[in-house]
Design a protein around this motif. Structure first.
Motif, short mmCIF file in Angstrom:
data_model
loop_
_atom_site.label_atom_id
_atom_site.label_comp_id
_atom_site.label_asym_id
_atom_site.label_seq_id
_atom_site.Cartn_x
_atom_site.Cartn_y
_atom_site.Cartn_z
N PRO A 127 -6.25 5.16 -3.20
CA PRO A 127 -5.59 4.68 -1.98
C PRO A 127 -4.66 5.70 -1.35
O PRO A 127 -4.38 5.62 -0.14
CB PRO A 127 -4.79 3.46 -2.48
CG PRO A 127 -5.47 3.03 -3.72
CD PRO A 127 -6.00 4.28 -4.36
N ARG A 155 -11.91 6.89 -4.18
CA ARG A 155 -11.36 5.56 -3.95
C ARG A 155 -9.83 5.51 -4.08
O ARG A 155 -9.25 4.43 -3.98
CB ARG A 155 -11.99 4.57 -4.95
CG ARG A 155 -13.47 4.35 -4.74
CD ARG A 155 -14.09 3.62 -5.93
NE ARG A 155 -15.52 3.42 -5.78
CZ ARG A 155 -16.08 2.28 -5.39
NH1 ARG A 155 -15.32 1.23 -5.11
NH2 ARG A 155 -17.38 2.18 -5.30
N SER A 173 -1.85 -1.94 -8.20
CA SER A 173 -2.52 -1.41 -7.02
C SER A 173 -3.22 -2.52 -6.25
O SER A 173 -3.76 -3.47 -6.84
CB SER A 173 -3.54 -0.35 -7.44
OG SER A 173 -4.29 0.10 -6.32
N ARG A 174 -3.24 -2.39 -4.94
CA ARG A 174 -4.00 -3.32 -4.11
C ARG A 174 -5.50 -3.10 -4.28
O ARG A 174 -6.31 -3.98 -3.95
CB ARG A 174 -3.63 -3.14 -2.63
CG ARG A 174 -2.19 -3.52 -2.29
CD ARG A 174 -1.90 -3.29 -0.82
NE ARG A 174 -2.71 -4.13 0.02
CZ ARG A 174 -2.40 -5.38 0.40
NH1 ARG A 174 -1.27 -5.93 -0.04
NH2 ARG A 174 -3.18 -6.08 1.18
N ALA A 175 -5.89 -1.94 -4.79
CA ALA A 175 -7.31 -1.60 -4.96
C ALA A 175 -7.80 -2.06 -6.32
O ALA A 175 -7.34 -1.56 -7.35
CB ALA A 175 -7.51 -0.10 -4.80
N SER A 189 0.84 -1.19 0.00
CA SER A 189 0.00 0.00 0.00
C SER A 189 0.87 1.25 0.00
O SER A 189 2.08 1.19 0.24
CB SER A 189 -0.89 0.00 1.24
OG SER A 189 -0.11 0.09 2.41
#
Length: 275
Positions: free
Chosen positions: A239, A237, A166-168, A10
């Motif tokens: 991050p 949204r 991205s982790r998202a 992140s």
């Protein structure tokens, strides 16, 4: 070209896991680059500063402690343009943006640019689509296929670029097929590469705008509504918003996020209101 597990960290982990590093040199180069790109856009469009962002010219206490700047503009052809930065460059983090969201009179992709230090380098350049590319092959052929070969060449010719995953999931879904989204060393070669790609990105986009056909009047309201929903979702949204909360708290960060998508705007929208 690397694709490592490390890119799945992140934003806060990338910053926290690195030693405190002064990235002011790269931050100033990034800021100068965005100023150059904005100057090209200013020449082409009539733009007016939205009053809702005038108090955000400078916030926090840079450079001694975290701070930033955010200016938003609109005009007859531009729904919302944001020129901003947030961070603490002396401690290893800076996040800079130049994004341009067009009005519904044409269907040219929106312009997305973000530059980051955390404390390594990172950059994002994209043409945000305004249609479903899988359903609209003509749109893909016009705006994405012509740059696909160069996109592949950049990956192949720069082995120290590391594709950022991205982790998202929402953020991964927001990238077009020709998005640049890479971590990289903050050295002379890679900064020069980003400079070259960013100028070419803006020049190409300006050419698209000049060559675009008008959208029929009856289709513009739906396009404007979809544009606003896309912009709001991406802003809310992101991050990296967690770093704003860390530096300035929830309330101030919510105001900054609203400024990114125009939640407090006072300027009229091109083509009229959008609910």
């Amino acid at each position: 070209m690397n694709e490592t597990v490390g890119t799945l960290k992140s934003v806060q982990d990338m910053t926290d896991d690195a030693p405190a590093t002064d990235v002011t040199d790269t931050f100033e180069q990034w800021r100068a680059l965005l100023t150059e790109l904005k100057a090209k856009i200013d020449v082409r469009f009539e733009l007016h500063r939205d009053p809702s962002t005038k108090e955000l010219d400078t916030y926090g206490s840079p450079p001694e402690s975290p701070g930033g700047s955010l200016a938003a503009y609109s005009g007859p052809e531009i729904d919302w343009m944001v020129h901003s930065w947030l961070g603490n460059p002396t401690r290893g983090f800076a996040n800079l943006h130049l994004t341009v969201w067009l009005g519904p009179h044409i269907r040219v992709p929106h312009l997305g640019i973000a530059l980051l230090c955390w404390p390594g380098g990172w950059f994002y350049l994209d043409s945000v689509p305004r249609t479903n590319l899988l359903a609209d092959g003509d749109y893909y052929d016009r705006y994405y296929e012509p740059v696909a070969r160069e996109w592949l060449s950049v990956r192949e010719e720069n082995p120290e670029l590391s594709w950022f995953t991205s982790r998202a999931g929402f953020i991964r879904a927001s990238l077009s097929p020709t998005a640049y989204c890479y971590s990289m060393p903050r050295d002379e070669h890679h900064v020069a590469l980003v400079r070259r790609l960013a100028h070419a990105h803006v020049d190409r986009w300006l050419g698209w705008v000049d060559e675009a056909e008008p959208v029929p009047e009856e289709q513009r309201a739906a396009l404007a509504a979809a544009d606003l929903a896309t912009r709001r979702n991406i802003a809310e949204r992101d991050p990296a918003n967690v770093m704003g909360v860390r530096y300035f708290g929830e309330e101030a960060t919510e105001r900054l996020v609203r400024a990114l998508w125009g939640g407090d705007r006072q300027s009229p929208r091109p083509g009229g209101p959008v609910s």
